[in-house]
Design a protein around this motif. Sequence first.
Motif, mmCIF file in Angstrom:
data_model
loop_
_atom_site.group_PDB
_atom_site.id
_atom_site.type_symbol
_atom_site.label_atom_id
_atom_site.label_comp_id
_atom_site.label_asym_id
_atom_site.label_seq_id
_atom_site.Cartn_x
_atom_site.Cartn_y
_atom_site.Cartn_z
ATOM 1 N N UNK A 37 -0.847 7.084 1.687
ATOM 2 C CA UNK A 37 -0.109 7.091 2.944
ATOM 3 C C UNK A 37 -0.685 6.012 3.841
ATOM 4 N N UNK A 38 0.158 5.149 4.381
ATOM 5 C CA UNK A 38 -0.303 4.041 5.227
ATOM 6 C C UNK A 38 0.428 4.086 6.560
ATOM 7 N N UNK A 39 -0.301 3.899 7.636
ATOM 8 C CA UNK A 39 0.255 3.927 8.987
ATOM 9 C C UNK A 39 -0.052 2.614 9.692
ATOM 10 N N UNK A 40 0.897 2.162 10.504
ATOM 11 C CA UNK A 40 0.710 0.952 11.305
ATOM 12 C C UNK A 40 0.505 1.357 12.762
ATOM 13 N N UNK A 41 -0.616 0.942 13.327
ATOM 14 C CA UNK A 41 -0.895 1.176 14.730
ATOM 15 C C UNK A 41 -1.076 -0.161 15.435
ATOM 16 N N UNK A 42 -0.675 -0.203 16.700
ATOM 17 C CA UNK A 42 -0.915 -1.374 17.552
ATOM 18 C C UNK A 42 -1.856 -0.976 18.679
ATOM 19 N N UNK A 43 -2.734 -1.885 19.062
ATOM 20 C CA UNK A 43 -3.493 -1.662 20.287
ATOM 21 C C UNK A 43 -2.572 -1.832 21.484
ATOM 22 N N UNK A 44 -1.816 -2.936 21.449
ATOM 23 C CA UNK A 44 -0.799 -3.206 22.467
ATOM 24 C C UNK A 44 0.437 -3.711 21.744
ATOM 25 N N UNK A 45 1.561 -3.660 22.395
ATOM 26 C CA UNK A 45 2.788 -4.166 21.791
ATOM 27 C C UNK A 45 3.575 -4.872 22.887
ATOM 28 N N UNK A 46 3.493 -6.200 22.867
ATOM 29 C CA UNK A 46 4.104 -6.963 23.957
ATOM 30 C C UNK A 46 5.429 -7.602 23.575
ATOM 31 N N UNK A 47 5.882 -7.409 22.331
ATOM 32 C CA UNK A 47 7.153 -7.991 21.927
ATOM 33 C C UNK A 47 8.300 -7.390 22.737
ATOM 34 N N UNK A 57 0.825 -1.205 0.000
ATOM 35 C CA UNK A 57 0.000 0.000 0.000
ATOM 36 C C UNK A 57 0.859 1.255 0.000
ATOM 37 N N UNK A 58 1.934 1.240 0.786
ATOM 38 C CA UNK A 58 2.804 2.416 0.851
ATOM 39 C C UNK A 58 3.474 2.704 -0.477
ATOM 40 N N UNK A 59 3.650 1.673 -1.295
ATOM 41 C CA UNK A 59 4.322 1.859 -2.575
ATOM 42 C C UNK A 59 3.439 2.463 -3.649
ATOM 43 N N UNK A 60 2.144 2.624 -3.374
ATOM 44 C CA UNK A 60 1.234 3.188 -4.367
ATOM 45 C C UNK A 60 1.302 4.713 -4.346
ATOM 46 N N UNK A 61 1.290 5.349 -5.524
ATOM 47 C CA UNK A 61 1.367 6.823 -5.562
ATOM 48 C C UNK A 61 0.157 7.451 -4.879
ATOM 49 N N UNK A 62 0.415 8.487 -4.093
ATOM 50 C CA UNK A 62 -0.650 9.225 -3.441
ATOM 51 C C UNK A 62 -1.254 8.532 -2.235
ATOM 52 N N UNK A 122 -7.869 8.839 8.600
ATOM 53 C CA UNK A 122 -7.907 7.644 7.745
ATOM 54 C C UNK A 122 -9.181 7.552 6.903
ATOM 55 N N UNK A 123 -9.003 7.164 5.649
ATOM 56 C CA UNK A 123 -10.143 6.864 4.779
ATOM 57 C C UNK A 123 -10.565 5.405 4.922
ATOM 58 N N UNK A 124 -9.560 4.535 5.155
ATOM 59 C CA UNK A 124 -9.804 3.102 5.318
ATOM 60 C C UNK A 124 -9.005 2.628 6.523
ATOM 61 N N UNK A 125 -9.617 1.809 7.364
ATOM 62 C CA UNK A 125 -8.924 1.232 8.520
ATOM 63 C C UNK A 125 -9.032 -0.288 8.430
ATOM 64 N N UNK A 126 -7.895 -0.977 8.523
ATOM 65 C CA UNK A 126 -7.860 -2.443 8.541
ATOM 66 C C UNK A 126 -7.697 -2.884 9.990
#
Length: 343
Positions: free
Chosen positions: A11-21, A4-9, A70-74
């Motif tokens: 912007x993609x962001x990664x969010x975590x609810x929690x991060x236990x690593x 997704x980030x490689x597509x022109x125009x 965001x326009x779309x949320x996964x």
Amino acid sequence: MDELRGRPGVTAHMWYLRHSDARSPERGTRVVDSLRTWPPCAILDRLGLGGAAAHLRGLRLRMWLRQVRPDVVVLDDGLGRRVIESVRPPPRIVVRHNEAPPEHLHMEPSPVEPADADLVIVPYGHSSPTVVDSPSTVEEFLTAARSRAAGRMAEAAAMRSVRRRYRLPEDQPLVVGWGDDGWLDGPDLFIRFLWTLEHHQGVSAHGVWFGLTSDRNEVERLEVEARRCGLGDRFHHRSENDIEGHMCGDGVFLPYRSAGSDTELEDLLEIACSGSLVVTFEASPADDPLIRRIANLDLEPAAATMAEGLEADRASRSAAARLRFEALPRDILALGSEPARRR
């Protein structure tokens, strides 16, 4: 995400609810529950001002959301409803189901159900969630980037380069097989298949078998069998066993006698995306529309299928196979241009 980030125009962001690593989150990501230990809120909590701390956390979360709009949320497994409830205008929602349940499932409010999503992604080969009036459902398997990389092998120059590395004929029909078990993987059937392909279908193809690294006697037995069948100069053995070698032929024939043969379906689909025709027996566990499965040990239809496939255009076959795996990012981005449906 990289696709997704490689597509022109886009912007993609990664969010975590929690991060236990044990390691820190990747640079540029957000961890929603880091707000619990955010110093201003932690100080308020210690002073007994929990209500004020909660209000401050909400303000900061809404600020984060305004920054990305965001326009779309996964949502992985539909989790994260609490985060996006305040987003205005409401985004389109994609629910991505995973094979294993999330570690923190019990710590989250009820997930977004498939019926309430705009698109549902399920692992390859898994039944889609049973819902009433469900939205579009797609299967996730090969990434679009990986299928496109495989498609480069449909180019004659790339294919010749790999064949040259393995000292294989560059401009003659070539069928590939592989495996390390001299009985279960059927290299003897592979040789008889080449004979059938020539004498019953009129195709004098070369064949290369990758593997059999642990038993030189097996290799010698196959070489004797190839000479007996008049294939001494057209049967090749290579001990290497990698995906590029598997993709360098015009076709793949895997005459496995048992479902225990160790071939990953993901690899076979990648080979199909390279434009190489993949033919197996029904004993193989690789069951997919892109793979031609023939009745066990029946070399005649296997040879006929391969002969027909060798006449087809490899580039066209590659393009048709890749469409399936490049649809997912396209479907997600298409949602961003549509208004959110009422929930």
